[in-house]
Design an enzyme around this catalytic site. Sequence first.
Site, PDB file in Angstrom:
ATOM      1  N   LYS A   1       0.835  -1.212   0.000  1.00 54.67           N
ATOM      2  CA  LYS A   1       0.000   0.000   0.000  1.00 54.67           C
ATOM      3  C   LYS A   1       0.868   1.261   0.000  1.00 54.67           C
ATOM      4  O   LYS A   1       0.661   2.178  -0.783  1.00 54.67           O
ATOM      5  CB  LYS A   1      -0.936   0.022   1.224  1.00 54.67           C
TER       6      LYS A   1
ATOM      7  N   ARG B   1      -0.274  -9.171  13.393  1.00 57.28           N
ATOM      8  CA  ARG B   1      -0.855  -8.185  12.471  1.00 57.28           C
ATOM      9  C   ARG B   1      -1.774  -8.871  11.463  1.00 57.28           C
ATOM     10  O   ARG B   1      -2.830  -8.340  11.113  1.00 57.28           O
ATOM     11  CB  ARG B   1       0.260  -7.419  11.755  1.00 57.28           C
TER      12      ARG B   1
ATOM     13  N   ARG C   1      -9.378   0.923   9.510  1.00 56.72           N
ATOM     14  CA  ARG C   1      -8.938  -0.461   9.749  1.00 56.72           C
ATOM     15  C   ARG C   1      -9.967  -1.238  10.558  1.00 56.72           C
ATOM     16  O   ARG C   1      -9.745  -2.416  10.853  1.00 56.72           O
ATOM     17  CB  ARG C   1      -7.650  -0.411  10.561  1.00 56.72           C
TER      18      ARG C   1
ATOM     19  N   ARG D   1      11.692  -6.396   4.232  1.00 58.63           N
ATOM     20  CA  ARG D   1      11.552  -4.928   4.189  1.00 58.63           C
ATOM     21  C   ARG D   1      12.620  -4.217   5.030  1.00 58.63           C
ATOM     22  O   ARG D   1      12.941  -4.627   6.141  1.00 58.63           O
ATOM     23  CB  ARG D   1      10.167  -4.516   4.681  1.00 58.63           C
TER      24      ARG D   1
ATOM     25  N   ARG E   1      11.655  -2.692  10.774  1.00 56.31           N
ATOM     26  CA  ARG E   1      10.608  -2.242  11.699  1.00 56.31           C
ATOM     27  C   ARG E   1      10.400  -3.277  12.797  1.00 56.31           C
ATOM     28  O   ARG E   1      10.400  -4.474  12.529  1.00 56.31           O
ATOM     29  CB  ARG E   1       9.289  -2.034  10.922  1.00 56.31           C
TER      30      ARG E   1
HETATM   31  P1  AP5 Z   1       4.890  -1.701   1.831  1.00 53.12           P
HETATM   32  O1  AP5 Z   1       4.529  -0.778   0.716  1.00 53.12           O
HETATM   33  O2  AP5 Z   1       5.696  -1.174   2.960  1.00 53.12           O
HETATM   34  O3  AP5 Z   1       3.566  -2.451   2.355  1.00 53.12           O
HETATM   35  P2  AP5 Z   1       2.335  -1.873   3.179  1.00 53.12           P
HETATM   36  O4  AP5 Z   1       1.092  -2.461   2.578  1.00 53.12           O
HETATM   37  O5  AP5 Z   1       2.416  -0.383   3.267  1.00 53.12           O
HETATM   38  O6  AP5 Z   1       2.609  -2.600   4.540  1.00 53.12           O
HETATM   39  P3  AP5 Z   1       2.638  -2.043   6.041  1.00 53.12           P
HETATM   40  O7  AP5 Z   1       3.355  -3.070   6.851  1.00 53.12           O
HETATM   41  O8  AP5 Z   1       3.130  -0.642   6.085  1.00 53.12           O
HETATM   42  O9  AP5 Z   1       1.139  -2.091   6.346  1.00 53.12           O
HETATM   43  P4  AP5 Z   1       0.514  -2.159   7.717  1.00 53.12           P
HETATM   44  O10 AP5 Z   1      -0.894  -1.926   7.339  1.00 53.12           O
HETATM   45  O11 AP5 Z   1       0.773  -3.392   8.477  1.00 53.12           O
HETATM   46  O12 AP5 Z   1       1.316  -1.057   8.561  1.00 53.12           O
HETATM   47  P5  AP5 Z   1       1.018   0.470   8.869  1.00 53.12           P
HETATM   48  O13 AP5 Z   1       2.289   1.205   8.780  1.00 53.12           O
HETATM   49  O14 AP5 Z   1      -0.152   0.948   8.108  1.00 53.12           O
HETATM   50  O15 AP5 Z   1       5.653  -2.959   1.159  1.00 53.12           O
HETATM   51  C1  AP5 Z   1       6.166  -4.022   1.956  1.00 53.12           C
HETATM   52  C2  AP5 Z   1       7.506  -4.524   1.375  1.00 53.12           C
HETATM   53  O16 AP5 Z   1       7.272  -5.109   0.105  1.00 53.12           O
HETATM   54  C3  AP5 Z   1       8.555  -3.435   1.152  1.00 53.12           C
HETATM   55  O17 AP5 Z   1       9.819  -3.971   1.434  1.00 53.12           O
HETATM   56  C4  AP5 Z   1       8.441  -3.086  -0.342  1.00 53.12           C
HETATM   57  O18 AP5 Z   1       9.666  -2.633  -0.864  1.00 53.12           O
HETATM   58  C5  AP5 Z   1       8.018  -4.440  -0.909  1.00 53.12           C
HETATM   59  N1  AP5 Z   1       7.106  -4.307  -2.049  1.00 53.12           N
HETATM   60  C6  AP5 Z   1       6.005  -3.507  -2.096  1.00 53.12           C
HETATM   61  N2  AP5 Z   1       5.364  -3.667  -3.250  1.00 53.12           N
HETATM   62  C7  AP5 Z   1       6.066  -4.599  -3.956  1.00 53.12           C
HETATM   63  C8  AP5 Z   1       5.898  -5.207  -5.235  1.00 53.12           C
HETATM   64  N3  AP5 Z   1       4.861  -4.883  -6.040  1.00 53.12           N
HETATM   65  N4  AP5 Z   1       6.792  -6.129  -5.626  1.00 53.12           N
HETATM   66  C9  AP5 Z   1       7.847  -6.471  -4.839  1.00 53.12           C
HETATM   67  N5  AP5 Z   1       8.069  -5.924  -3.620  1.00 53.12           N
HETATM   68  C10 AP5 Z   1       7.181  -4.998  -3.179  1.00 53.12           C
HETATM   69  O19 AP5 Z   1       0.580   0.367  10.399  1.00 53.12           O
HETATM   70  C11 AP5 Z   1       1.501   0.009  11.402  1.00 53.12           C
HETATM   71  C12 AP5 Z   1       0.792  -0.075  12.741  1.00 53.12           C
HETATM   72  O20 AP5 Z   1       0.242   1.215  13.092  1.00 53.12           O
HETATM   73  C13 AP5 Z   1      -0.415  -1.036  12.809  1.00 53.12           C
HETATM   74  O21 AP5 Z   1      -0.033  -2.363  13.025  1.00 53.12           O
HETATM   75  C14 AP5 Z   1      -1.185  -0.439  13.996  1.00 53.12           C
HETATM   76  O22 AP5 Z   1      -0.569  -0.775  15.202  1.00 53.12           O
HETATM   77  C15 AP5 Z   1      -1.002   1.070  13.784  1.00 53.12           C
HETATM   78  N6  AP5 Z   1      -2.079   1.620  12.966  1.00 53.12           N
HETATM   79  C16 AP5 Z   1      -1.940   2.170  11.726  1.00 53.12           C
HETATM   80  N7  AP5 Z   1      -3.138   2.574  11.250  1.00 53.12           N
HETATM   81  C17 AP5 Z   1      -4.044   2.249  12.226  1.00 53.12           C
HETATM   82  C18 AP5 Z   1      -5.454   2.388  12.307  1.00 53.12           C
HETATM   83  N8  AP5 Z   1      -6.175   2.894  11.286  1.00 53.12           N
HETATM   84  N9  AP5 Z   1      -6.063   1.954  13.439  1.00 53.12           N
HETATM   85  C19 AP5 Z   1      -5.354   1.439  14.462  1.00 53.12           C
HETATM   86  N10 AP5 Z   1      -4.024   1.273  14.432  1.00 53.12           N
HETATM   87  C20 AP5 Z   1      -3.370   1.668  13.321  1.00 53.12           C
HETATM   88 MG    MG Z   2       2.790   0.941   4.857  1.00 45.81          MG
END
Ligand code: AP5
Ligand code: MG
Length: 209
Positions: free
Chosen positions: A13, A166, A88, A122, A155
């Site tokens: 994402k 997660r 979420r 990552r 991370r």
């Molecule tokens: P990446 O783009 O980083 O993936 P992502 O979908 O953004 O994954 P996240 O881990 O950031 O999502 P998340 O929802 O768990 O975490 P968030 O930060 O939102 O890509 C991943 C890897 O793959 C990278 O290495 C990239 O290079 C590679 N890649 C990407 N696309 C590729 C492709 N097409 N081909 C090959 N490689 C590729 O949230 C973190 C924490 O914050 C949550 O766990 C929670 O505790 C809190 N939080 C955030 N939002 C909320 C909410 N709304 N409510 C409550 N808690 C929340």
């Molecule tokens: Mg992300």
Amino acid sequence: MKLVFLGPPGAGKGTLAVRAVETLKAPHISTGNIFREAIAAMSPLGVKVKGIIDSGGLVDDDTTIALVRERLERGDAAAGYILDGFPRTIPQADALAGFSTLDRVVNFDIPDAGVLERLSGRRVCRKCGRNWHATFNPPPADGVCDKCGGEAYVRDDDRPQAVQKRLDVYRAQTEPLIGYYRAQGLLVDIDARPGVDEILSAFKAALGL
Ligand code: AP5
Ligand code: MG
């Protein structure tokens, strides 16, 4: 265009959002990035959420909703935005409907094996948030970000135990949003398995961009 990016952890994402803002000319608003910046700054919000995030749990709805509501009130989000990682939960989605009207919800579809492969490799820049992947897009050999000089690190919530939590949280609390938004006719499914360029093309075609 007002968009939500929905999908499991590690679906890509954030990676696609960084590319899509060049076309959309709208801010990329990632709640995860906002929380990580608060943690790095050791602000009261950061201190409150650090343990929850590191373990793979969800920050409480009231805190998260208030944060997003305030962010969307800023002028740069008036005409459009990409909301990445929010909502979420169903209560978050209900709250969002009360203060903004979405155009589309993009659902990143990828099996668990793909998620595990992406998260286990990552690396993220501690300073500017840029990300790499040990295999698909390796960081500089010295581990120093070539854009800002920050450190490329793993991370805390990408460690295996937190990743499993997660995924469990995603299934229980976030996945129901797929049906929620499909019923409203807002959902656009994107195959998140190919490379980023291919996904970007599919995304643009699906949204008529
Ligand atoms: P990446 O783009 O980083 O993936 P992502 O979908 O953004 O994954 P996240 O881990 O950031 O999502 P998340 O929802 O768990 O975490 P968030 O930060 O939102 O890509 C991943 C890897 O793959 C990278 O290495 C990239 O290079 C590679 N890649 C990407 N696309 C590729 C492709 N097409 N081909 C090959 N490689 C590729 O949230 C973190 C924490 O914050 C949550 O766990 C929670 O505790 C809190 N939080 C955030 N939002 C909320 C909410 N709304 N409510 C409550 N808690 C929340
Ligand atoms: Mg992300």
